[in-house]
Design an enzyme around this catalytic site. Sequence first.
Site, PDB file in Angstrom:
ATOM      1  N   HIS A  21      -6.546  12.649  -2.686  1.00 52.95           N
ATOM      2  CA  HIS A  21      -6.132  11.611  -3.639  1.00 52.95           C
ATOM      3  C   HIS A  21      -7.142  10.482  -3.692  1.00 52.95           C
ATOM      4  O   HIS A  21      -7.961  10.317  -2.791  1.00 52.95           O
ATOM      5  CB  HIS A  21      -4.736  11.060  -3.332  1.00 52.95           C
ATOM      6  CG  HIS A  21      -4.566  10.437  -1.976  1.00 52.95           C
ATOM      7  ND1 HIS A  21      -4.140  11.126  -0.870  1.00 52.95           N
ATOM      8  CD2 HIS A  21      -4.761   9.167  -1.553  1.00 52.95           C
ATOM      9  CE1 HIS A  21      -4.065  10.315   0.170  1.00 52.95           C
ATOM     10  NE2 HIS A  21      -4.447   9.120  -0.212  1.00 52.95           N
ATOM     11  N   HIS A  66      -9.217   3.456  -1.610  1.00 55.20           N
ATOM     12  CA  HIS A  66      -9.817   4.479  -0.751  1.00 55.20           C
ATOM     13  C   HIS A  66      -9.788   5.853  -1.415  1.00 55.20           C
ATOM     14  O   HIS A  66      -9.075   6.073  -2.394  1.00 55.20           O
ATOM     15  CB  HIS A  66      -9.151   4.537   0.634  1.00 55.20           C
ATOM     16  CG  HIS A  66      -7.708   4.961   0.644  1.00 55.20           C
ATOM     17  ND1 HIS A  66      -6.655   4.069   0.646  1.00 55.20           N
ATOM     18  CD2 HIS A  66      -7.124   6.197   0.685  1.00 55.20           C
ATOM     19  CE1 HIS A  66      -5.509   4.733   0.686  1.00 55.20           C
ATOM     20  NE2 HIS A  66      -5.758   6.033   0.703  1.00 55.20           N
ATOM     21  N   GLU A 117     -10.190   8.048   3.847  1.00 56.61           N
ATOM     22  CA  GLU A 117      -9.054   8.583   4.611  1.00 56.61           C
ATOM     23  C   GLU A 117      -9.291  10.082   4.782  1.00 56.61           C
ATOM     24  O   GLU A 117      -9.716  10.762   3.842  1.00 56.61           O
ATOM     25  CB  GLU A 117      -7.760   8.343   3.825  1.00 56.61           C
ATOM     26  CG  GLU A 117      -6.512   8.895   4.498  1.00 56.61           C
ATOM     27  CD  GLU A 117      -5.232   8.630   3.692  1.00 56.61           C
ATOM     28  OE1 GLU A 117      -5.318   8.298   2.493  1.00 56.61           O
ATOM     29  OE2 GLU A 117      -4.139   8.763   4.279  1.00 56.61           O
TER      30      GLU A 117
HETATM   31 CO    CO Z   1      -4.178   7.454   1.007  1.00 56.74          CO
END
Ligand code: CO
Length: 134
Positions: free
Chosen positions: A7, A79, A130
């Site tokens: 994502h 992020h 991440e």
């Molecule tokens: Co995230």
Amino acid sequence: MLGRLNHVAIAVPDLAAASAVYAKTLEAEVSTPVDLYDHGVRVVFVHLPNTKIELLEPLGDDSPIARFLEKNPAGGMHHLCYEVADIIAARNHLLAQGARVLGDGEPKVGAHGRPVLFLHPKDFCGTLVELEQV
Ligand code: CO
């Protein structure tokens, strides 16, 4: 080491308003909100054919995204999340390469109930990264 882009996360000051932009203006499928107390955020996921968009708003007084929103009051890209097969092996490889893992270096449970880690943006082209084990 890197798998799929899981994502892209966007921090927003008002999650309900941001969800409406994606659901109504952009006609996307938006999940119901989930509170992630360990991460100090409330999130929804926008489901796209090839990836997801994570919309984040602060949850609690010491949310890690509060300072980001002070600098970016309208919201902004926060992020990128990449998938890895083995998060401990990935972490150990990155530490051996001199990269910095945020927090205590141990994975936390992320929004999908899977282990996640965050990497220092200064080590990755100015972007918070991440990693999620899938
Ligand atoms: Co995230």
